[in-house]
Design a protein around this motif. Structure first.
Motif, short mmCIF file in Angstrom:
data_model
loop_
_atom_site.label_atom_id
_atom_site.label_comp_id
_atom_site.label_asym_id
_atom_site.label_seq_id
_atom_site.Cartn_x
_atom_site.Cartn_y
_atom_site.Cartn_z
N ARG A 1 0.84 -1.20 0.00
CA ARG A 1 0.00 0.00 0.00
C ARG A 1 0.87 1.25 0.00
N SER A 2 0.37 2.29 -0.64
CA SER A 2 1.01 3.59 -0.60
C SER A 2 -0.09 4.63 -0.36
N ASN B 1 -1.20 6.81 -2.37
CA ASN B 1 -2.02 7.02 -3.56
C ASN B 1 -2.49 5.73 -4.21
N GLY B 2 -2.50 4.65 -3.48
CA GLY B 2 -2.93 3.38 -4.07
C GLY B 2 -2.02 2.26 -3.63
N SER B 3 -1.39 1.61 -4.60
CA SER B 3 -0.47 0.53 -4.27
C SER B 3 0.71 0.52 -5.24
#
Length: 103
Positions: A84-85, A87-89
């Motif tokens: 995970r990040s 802004n999404g993955s």
């Protein structure tokens, strides 16, 4: 769903053992119950500019090699690992092998 990617044997030919790379070991769980699932080893080959991190399951005993020893990978695959990040993955691609043995 992420799938494993299999390369031709020629992609992993003429590899030399460089050493253990503890900083890149794969772990699961949180801080209280963290468990190492794969140990990381650094290899060098003519097709791998900058070296190659190879992950081997932690329950497999990899022989102690001297730096520069010719080795080969047992059943290598490229595996995608999603993290995970904000802004999404992000997909990180890693090399996983059943073992590292003398060439």
């Amino acid at each position: 769903m992420l799938q494993d990617i299999y390369f031709k044997d020629s992609e992993f030919k003429n590899l030399e053992f460089l050493g253990r790379n503890e900083m890149e070991d794969l772990v699961e769980g949180n801080r209280q119950n963290q468990k190492t699932t794969h140990f990381c080893y650094k290899l060098m080959g003519q097709n791998q500019v900058g070296g190659l991190n190879v992950h081997v399951p932690s329950d497999v005993i990899v022989q102690a090699f001297e730096s520069g020893t010719a080795v080969k990978l047992v059943n290598p695959v490229i595996r995608g690992m999603a993290t995970r990040s904000q802004n999404g993955s992000i997909i990180n691609w890693i090399v996983v092998a059943d073992n590292i043995v003398p060439a």
